[in-house]
Design a protein around this motif. Structure first.
Motif, mmCIF file in Angstrom:
data_model
loop_
_atom_site.group_PDB
_atom_site.id
_atom_site.type_symbol
_atom_site.label_atom_id
_atom_site.label_comp_id
_atom_site.label_asym_id
_atom_site.label_seq_id
_atom_site.Cartn_x
_atom_site.Cartn_y
_atom_site.Cartn_z
ATOM 1 N N ARG A 83 8.312 6.788 1.843
ATOM 2 C CA ARG A 83 7.127 7.678 1.879
ATOM 3 C C ARG A 83 5.867 6.864 1.712
ATOM 4 O O ARG A 83 4.866 7.106 2.361
ATOM 5 C CB ARG A 83 7.224 8.717 0.766
ATOM 6 N N ARG A 84 5.959 5.864 0.801
ATOM 7 C CA ARG A 84 4.812 4.995 0.544
ATOM 8 C C ARG A 84 4.443 4.257 1.828
ATOM 9 O O ARG A 84 3.276 4.153 2.185
ATOM 10 C CB ARG A 84 5.206 4.002 -0.561
ATOM 11 N N LEU A 109 2.779 6.546 4.242
ATOM 12 C CA LEU A 109 1.386 6.812 3.845
ATOM 13 C C LEU A 109 0.505 5.637 4.273
ATOM 14 O O LEU A 109 -0.584 5.825 4.832
ATOM 15 C CB LEU A 109 1.298 7.006 2.328
ATOM 16 N N ARG A 153 -0.010 5.680 7.944
ATOM 17 C CA ARG A 153 -0.969 6.708 8.335
ATOM 18 C C ARG A 153 -2.398 6.219 8.061
ATOM 19 O O ARG A 153 -3.285 6.341 8.900
ATOM 20 C CB ARG A 153 -0.696 7.990 7.553
ATOM 21 N N LEU A 154 -2.579 5.636 6.873
ATOM 22 C CA LEU A 154 -3.900 5.110 6.523
ATOM 23 C C LEU A 154 -4.320 4.022 7.507
ATOM 24 O O LEU A 154 -5.462 3.985 7.971
ATOM 25 C CB LEU A 154 -3.871 4.515 5.108
ATOM 26 N N VAL A 192 -7.965 3.132 -4.232
ATOM 27 C CA VAL A 192 -6.511 3.335 -4.052
ATOM 28 C C VAL A 192 -5.710 2.548 -5.084
ATOM 29 O O VAL A 192 -4.651 2.989 -5.526
ATOM 30 C CB VAL A 192 -6.043 2.995 -2.611
ATOM 31 N N GLY A 248 -3.147 4.035 -8.178
ATOM 32 C CA GLY A 248 -1.751 3.653 -8.369
ATOM 33 C C GLY A 248 -1.132 2.847 -7.253
ATOM 34 O O GLY A 248 0.058 2.527 -7.293
ATOM 35 N N LEU A 249 -1.930 2.494 -6.246
ATOM 36 C CA LEU A 249 -1.396 1.634 -5.190
ATOM 37 C C LEU A 249 -1.285 0.210 -5.744
ATOM 38 O O LEU A 249 -2.183 -0.242 -6.461
ATOM 39 C CB LEU A 249 -2.348 1.659 -3.993
ATOM 40 N N ARG A 250 -0.196 -0.468 -5.431
ATOM 41 C CA ARG A 250 -0.008 -1.816 -5.961
ATOM 42 C C ARG A 250 -0.767 -2.826 -5.098
ATOM 43 O O ARG A 250 -1.122 -2.542 -3.954
ATOM 44 C CB ARG A 250 1.484 -2.159 -5.981
#
Lengths: 232, 422
Positions: B2-3, B6, B9-10, B312, B316-318
């Motif tokens: 899912r990550r 995402l 998509r971004l 982002v 919580g985005l690494r």
């Protein structure tokens, strides 16, 4: 409102010293603080008093020079970057002065961002966001991009993004600074209601006197240290 | 997953959002790929013709001969009897036969050609006239007289320049002197049946064809030959054909060697490699410029979105996710531009140059080099492998170009990013 005695955040003797052109600037000086779950707290103080830096320390966005920080009783002071990111994702929500929505995502996609990263199924995400949008009065704007929203609407989407994952703590840095008084008041109503209905813990850094007036706890910072801590 | 979706998509939306920047970067990639496809297909076409001319007059794409013949060039190192039958049988193997277009049996020997006027060192090749005509098209290079025919015995087909230097006319006698298999010095009298011109001075001044039977008798070779040269459909299948021939001849490897044209004609191989290296240097410079353009664009894009990367990350985005986002954006752009570049490159090359690009004005009618003839009309050839290589090359460039901007994205300090006013 649900108030428990479990701390959402705790700091012990926290210092943050920045180096500017070889000169050490003490932005936060030995702050020890405990904020319980369900509190609605304002950090107030003049510019340069250390409000934003303290908020960043509590939010795991920057590390203290000395002292320790706990979120939900987990010591985050020396947490590796990867785990800190995960902690921010799961237990913290952020609202920024400049809204900071991602321009390429719709309002709904912005709001569900953290849920998506957490692997929440789509139906559940959509339901949570839609309910929240209705609750905070921006239903019907789900498919709009940030550029098509007013400042007040954008900030509500930002609030939705911060609270939708039911974090232990929402940190808001000057959330009303870019809003007119009507939008600002409406946004405050939303956050007070979320605090009361969902028990979301809010910590604000602000100059906004209306916001200070509605806080149930007002912590004043002067020169990086706590000058007063009043429950009202 | 899912990550990743995402981030994808971004990335997609970021590429679309910065349309002008994306189009400019994509245009640089597309133009470079058009040039790459065009120059590679043109070079491949020119090389293929060059190789074809070289192997027709030389070793063939594949040659089967005694292992020592390549270095010693002595008729003592010949194939005969069971070994020769095994070679002929191997060439009927379906996997090999499907690639083969012509085969010729040859006896090659160094000799002295003497006429009443002069004596010169020459290379004599004993051939089956029909086989050789199908293989090298020597019959089409006739200048005067006629080509060798079945049943000829004391006839010779002589290089035009050699005939001139020996002051030979059609029908004149010519004595060939060489060392026979038994080491004795032996002579063979032949008459000039015809003369030929290939355009390659070393061939036209020093080559004499005689019938295979005549050469065998003259040199005492029985049913032997010094080599069996094989022509394939094209040079690209050489390695597989050689490998198959080696497998088929594995039990006779000490007596029969299967060599590719690269091994049998190292000077031609070297010349083509040098030409290729020149192309590679040009392509490298071209794509270095493209890589710099990509780095510049993507880096600008990252820096102008410093605040977004900060947001982002705060959400919580690494760090690794930020890097992956930048890489995905670059790769999306590269992949789309890559496909467009390849398609346009193929289309434009086919549309405008499918009949060839004529360099006669610069090269004259033809040039010879390394045992082959370089036709001044370069006709492009499209190969699937070349197209895939060009595409993958661009994808690799895109990936490498994304690394530094991706690294920079990971170095963004969240709190500093929030102050960014980009």
């Amino acid at each position: 409102m649900t108030t428990t005695t479990q701390p959402a955040v705790r700091t012990a003797g926290v210092w943050k010293i920045f180096e500017h052109d070889g000169i050490a600037v003490e932005a936060v000086r030995g702050v020890s603080l405990r904020i319980d779950r369900g509190e609605f707290v304002v950090l107030a103080g003049p510019s340069g008093s250390g409000k934003t830096t303290l908020l960043n320390l509590v939010g795991g966005l920057t590390r203290p020079t000395r002292g320790r920080v706990w979120i939900d009783e987990q010591d985050i002071t020396d947490l590796p970057e990867r785990r800190l990111a995960q902690l921010r994702l799961e237990r913290l929500g952020f609202v920024f002065q400049a809204y900071n929505l991602l321009p390429v995502l719709t309002a709904l996609e912005n709001a569900e961002f953290s849920l998506l990263l957490r692997g929440v199924p789509e139906a559940e995400r959509r339901r949570a966001v839609t309910e929240l949008f209705t609750k905070i009065g921006i239903d019907g704007l789900e498919d709009r991009r940030p550029g098509k929203l007013s400042g007040g609407q954008q900030q509500r989407v930002a609030v939705a993004r911060a609270v939708v994952g039911e974090p232990a703590l929402v940190l808001a840095d000057e959330p009303t600074a870019n809003l007119d008084s009507a939008s600002s008041g409406a946004l405050l109503d939303v956050m007070v209601r979320l605090n009361q209905e969902l028990g979301t813990t809010f910590v604000f850094a602000t100059h906004d006197t209306d916001l200070m007036a509605r806080a149930r706890r007002l912590i004043r910072l002067v020169d990086g240290a706590i000058a007063s801590d009043v429950r009202q | 997953m899912r990550r990743f979706r995402l981030l994808l998509r971004l990335a997609l939306r970021n590429v679309r959002r910065q349309a002008r920047r994306s189009i400019l970067t994509a245009a640089a990639i597309v133009v470079s790929l058009i040039l790459l496809v065009f120059s590679r297909s043109l070079a491949d076409g020119a090389h293929e013709k060059w190789i074809a001319s070289g192997v027709q007059l030389g070793s063939g794409h594949l040659v089967l001969q005694s292992p020592a013949f390549q270095t010693r060039r002595a008729i003592a190192e010949h194939l005969q009897g069971a070994d020769l039958r095994a070679v002929d049988s191997a060439l009927r193997d379906p996997a090999l036969a499907a690639r083969v277009t012509a085969v010729t049996h040859r006896i090659e020997v160094a000799a002295l050609a003497s006429s009443p006027a002069s004596a010169l060192p020459v290379a004599v090749i004993g051939v089956d006239p029909a086989q050789e005509a199908a293989f090298s098209g020597m019959d089409r290079r006739l200048v005067e007289g006629r080509y060798l025919a079945a049943g000829d015995r004391l006839h010779a087909y002589v290089g035009e320049a050699l005939a001139r230097r020996l002051r030979l006319q059609l029908g004149d006698r010519l004595v060939l002197t060489a060392q026979a298999l038994d080491s004795s010095i032996t002579e063979q009298l032949v008459r000039v049946a015809g003369t030929f011109r290939t355009g390659m001075p070393e061939v036209d001044q020093g080559l004499v064809y005689v019938p295979l039977g005549t050469a065998r008798e003259w040199l005492g070779l029985g049913d032997g030959v010094t080599s069996v040269a094989v022509l394939l459909r094209d040079s690209w299948g050489t390695d597989r054909a050689v490998a198959r021939a080696r497998t088929l001849m594995a039990d006779r490897a000490d007596r029969v060697a299967a060599l590719s044209w690269r091994e049998a004609m190292p000077e031609l191989d070297a010349a083509i490699r040098i030409d290729d290296y020149g192309d590679y240097v040009f392509h490298l410079i071209l794509f270095l410029i493209v890589a710099l353009a990509i780095v510049n664009t993507v880096l600008m894009s990252v820096l102008s979105r410093t605040r977004e990367f900060g947001v982002v990350r705060a959400l919580g985005l690494r760090k690794g996710d930020s890097a992956l986002l930048v890489t995905l954006e670059t790769m999306l752009l590269t992949l789309v531009a890559g496909v467009a570049g390849v398609m346009l490159g193929l289309g434009l090359t086919w549309l405008f140059f499918r009949h060839g690009l004529d360099f006669t004005r610069f090269m004259g009618d033809q040039m010879t080099a390394a045992g082959g003839i370089i036709d001044p009309v370069f006709v492009p050839q499209f190969r699937g492998a070349q197209v895939v290589q060009s595409f993958l090359f661009v994808v690799a460039i895109g990936f490498l170009a994304s690394l530094y901007p991706a690294f920079r994205a990971t170095r963004i300090d969240i709190t500093e990013a929030m102050k960014f006013e980009g």
